[in-house]
Design an enzyme around this catalytic site. Structure first.
Site, PDB file in Angstrom:
ATOM      1  N   LEU A   1      40.645  40.738  49.990  1.00 52.23           N
ATOM      2  CA  LEU A   1      40.934  39.348  50.372  1.00 52.23           C
ATOM      3  C   LEU A   1      39.829  38.471  49.828  1.00 52.23           C
ATOM      4  O   LEU A   1      38.654  38.767  50.050  1.00 52.23           O
ATOM      5  CB  LEU A   1      40.877  39.182  51.893  1.00 52.23           C
ATOM      6  CG  LEU A   1      41.968  39.758  52.766  1.00 52.23           C
ATOM      7  CD1 LEU A   1      41.591  39.501  54.225  1.00 52.23           C
ATOM      8  CD2 LEU A   1      43.319  39.129  52.447  1.00 52.23           C
ATOM      9  N   HIS A   2      40.180  37.404  49.119  1.00 52.09           N
ATOM     10  CA  HIS A   2      39.138  36.455  48.727  1.00 52.09           C
ATOM     11  C   HIS A   2      39.649  35.042  48.501  1.00 52.09           C
ATOM     12  O   HIS A   2      38.861  34.136  48.263  1.00 52.09           O
ATOM     13  CB  HIS A   2      38.405  36.936  47.477  1.00 52.09           C
ATOM     14  CG  HIS A   2      39.215  36.760  46.223  1.00 52.09           C
ATOM     15  ND1 HIS A   2      40.249  37.577  45.902  1.00 52.09           N
ATOM     16  CD2 HIS A   2      39.153  35.821  45.248  1.00 52.09           C
ATOM     17  CE1 HIS A   2      40.795  37.172  44.764  1.00 52.09           C
ATOM     18  NE2 HIS A   2      40.154  36.111  44.339  1.00 52.09           N
ATOM     19  N   ARG A   3      40.977  34.832  48.583  1.00 51.08           N
ATOM     20  CA  ARG A   3      41.496  33.468  48.361  1.00 51.08           C
ATOM     21  C   ARG A   3      40.976  32.529  49.437  1.00 51.08           C
ATOM     22  O   ARG A   3      41.096  32.850  50.634  1.00 51.08           O
ATOM     23  CB  ARG A   3      43.020  33.434  48.461  1.00 51.08           C
ATOM     24  CG  ARG A   3      43.710  34.212  47.440  1.00 51.08           C
ATOM     25  CD  ARG A   3      44.284  33.380  46.304  1.00 51.08           C
ATOM     26  NE  ARG A   3      44.462  34.297  45.205  1.00 51.08           N
ATOM     27  CZ  ARG A   3      43.873  34.215  44.018  1.00 51.08           C
ATOM     28  NH1 ARG A   3      43.113  33.198  43.722  1.00 51.08           N
ATOM     29  NH2 ARG A   3      44.063  35.133  43.102  1.00 51.08           N
TER      30      ARG A   3
ATOM     31  N   ARG B   1      32.430  36.018  48.906  1.00 51.58           N
ATOM     32  CA  ARG B   1      32.958  34.828  49.585  1.00 51.58           C
ATOM     33  C   ARG B   1      33.488  35.200  50.972  1.00 51.58           C
ATOM     34  O   ARG B   1      33.278  34.492  51.957  1.00 51.58           O
ATOM     35  CB  ARG B   1      34.104  34.223  48.757  1.00 51.58           C
ATOM     36  CG  ARG B   1      34.885  33.161  49.508  1.00 51.58           C
ATOM     37  CD  ARG B   1      36.154  32.803  48.758  1.00 51.58           C
ATOM     38  NE  ARG B   1      35.918  31.900  47.655  1.00 51.58           N
ATOM     39  CZ  ARG B   1      35.707  30.580  47.795  1.00 51.58           C
ATOM     40  NH1 ARG B   1      35.687  30.026  48.976  1.00 51.58           N
ATOM     41  NH2 ARG B   1      35.514  29.813  46.750  1.00 51.58           N
TER      42      ARG B   1
ATOM     43  N   ASP C   1      45.315  39.646  48.274  1.00 58.59           N
ATOM     44  CA  ASP C   1      45.702  38.309  47.811  1.00 58.59           C
ATOM     45  C   ASP C   1      45.263  38.091  46.364  1.00 58.59           C
ATOM     46  O   ASP C   1      45.225  36.979  45.869  1.00 58.59           O
ATOM     47  CB  ASP C   1      45.151  37.218  48.736  1.00 58.59           C
ATOM     48  CG  ASP C   1      43.633  37.229  48.850  1.00 58.59           C
ATOM     49  OD1 ASP C   1      42.958  37.929  48.053  1.00 58.59           O
ATOM     50  OD2 ASP C   1      43.097  36.532  49.738  1.00 58.59           O
TER      51      ASP C   1
END
Ligand code: UD1
Length: 382
Positions: free
Chosen positions: A208-210, A243, A287
């Site tokens: 996940l990083h969006r 992030r 994502d």
């Protein structure tokens, strides 16, 4: 002998490295080509950058602009300011940019304003979602590129709709898959599963990083609700992007994640370890853009935690399913995977390990030299 063709390859963020690797390799096999490899420094942690150069055998960059993290404007502007003098000094004939990150648009914009030809690799992808920074980068880079190399037919349609002349557009396949095919055997030798105490097909992989998923506490918590239920069935391995790591702390979710039994948080992985983890997973929840493509080739079910994709072929021909971020929808799709509902795939056309060769052949062939291009080089109108 004629002056060598000078080609500058620009890269900067993690997904760029898998894309630039086969291009740099194919260029090195051409005679009378001089290559300059520029790293913008958008990603700089050893785990986000240097390790990929090692895993993928990419030579050390000739220039590192060292720009680092910042807001979009500061990062994009910083790359432009640092890249312009490099272009002025080296005077390349071409700048090749890949993907859709801030480094992509920044380097393309500098080059085109200096009259240097720009080739965009992975052109034409569109999610239709202009709140994604990558979508803006894609549209703008495609609008100013001289040659546009497309991975899937939707790219040809999107570019035609935006008025890009068809004689600039080539459907060549997927350089990310070139890298996957080349590295697959070496990746299988990774001892990561043993180290983590996992057995093939007995765990899920999550990335996940969006910003839309990890910077919003409601969305991120909902995803964790679904993951909590999934971990009652199988463990979930979660290599965590910097992030996302920052967001966990900022949003007050670190404690929840630390106490979520069955969720295995690990540092960002190198390419070979990550491919081992992905290829052997029962399912991938992500994502990411590129992972939708990699799972299609690996034949692993992919549940994409987004409401749109710029890579529709991974749904129509691959193992990808758009699930969104509603916990109930994630669990329903997970249950389909566990019941072995159909997630079969056929490799999309030209995802055959030779995309970079096609790209390099097109760029290095003087205009007019090919009267009858081979099928795979046929442009949108051919
Ligand atoms: C960028 C790309 C995204 C891509 C992703 C893959 C843009 C707009 N986004 O997002 O399309 O999918 O890379 O990883 O270009 N950080 C570190 N170390 C690093 C790099 C980043 O700690 O080596 C942290 C910093 O706090 C930074 C944050 O991660 O502020 C975000 O990095 P940034 O490059 O701005 O965007 P990504 O989220 O990585």
């Amino acid at each position: 002998m004629a002056r060598p063709l000078k080609i500058c390859c620009a890269c900067g963020a993690r997904p760029n490295f898998m894309k630039i690797a086969p291009i740099v390799d194919a260029l090195a096999r051409r005679s009378n080509v001089e290559t300059l490899l520029v790293h913008t420094g958008q990603h700089y942690d050893e785990r986000m950058s240097e390790r990929f150069f090692g895993d993928l055998g990419i030579p050390k960059p000739d220039v590192n602009l060292g720009v680092g993290s910042a807001s979009h404007a500061v990062q994009t502007g910083g790359i432009m300011k640092a890249f312009e003098p490099v272009c002025l000094q080296h005077k390349p004939d071409w700048v090749i940019v890949v993907g859709d990150v801030n480094s992509t648009i920044a380097c393309a914009l500098v080059a085109v304003k200096l009259g240097i030809k720009v080739a965009h690799v992975e052109a034409g992808l569109r999610s239709g979602d202009r709140t994604m920074p990558e979508e803006i980068n894609r549209i703008l880079t495609d609008a100013i590129s001289d040659l546009l190399f497309v991975t899937e037919p939707s790219g040809l349609d999107n570019l035609a709709r935006e008025g890009i002349p068809a004689d600039r557009v080539y459907h060549v396949g997927n350089v990310m898959i070139d890298t996957l095919i080349k590295a697959r055997e070496r990746a299988e030798q990774s001892d990561l599963l043993t180290k983590l105490g996992l057995s093939p097909r007995q765990y899920a992989t999550m990335t996940l990083h969006r910003p839309s998923n990890v910077d919003d506490v409601r969305v991120f918590s909902g995803i964790l609700d679904a993951i909590e239920s999934i971990t009652a069935d199988i463990p979930v391995v979660f290599p965590i992007h910097p992030r996302t790591r920052h967001s966990l702390t900022k949003l007050g979710l670190q404690d929840r994640v630390d106490h979520l039994k069955g969720l295995l948080l690990v540092e960002p992985l190198g390419y070979l370890d990550f491919m081992k983890l992905t290829a052997n997973a029962a399912v991938v929840l992500s994502d990411s853009g590129g992972i939708q493509e990699e799972t299609t080739i690996l034949g692993v079910p992919c549940l994409t935690l987004r409401s749109n994709t710029e890579r529709p072929i991974t749904i129509t021909e691959g193992t990808n399913r758009l699930v969104g971020v509603d916990p109930a929808a994630i669990l329903s799709a997970f249950s389909d995977v566990r019941q072995e509902r159909d997630f079969s795939a056929t490799p999309p056309a030209l995802w055959d390990g030779h995309a970079a060769e096609r790209i390099v052949k097109t760029i290095t062939t003087p205009p007019g030299a090919t009267t009858a291009p081979p099928m795979e080089l046929a442009t949108a109108t051919a």
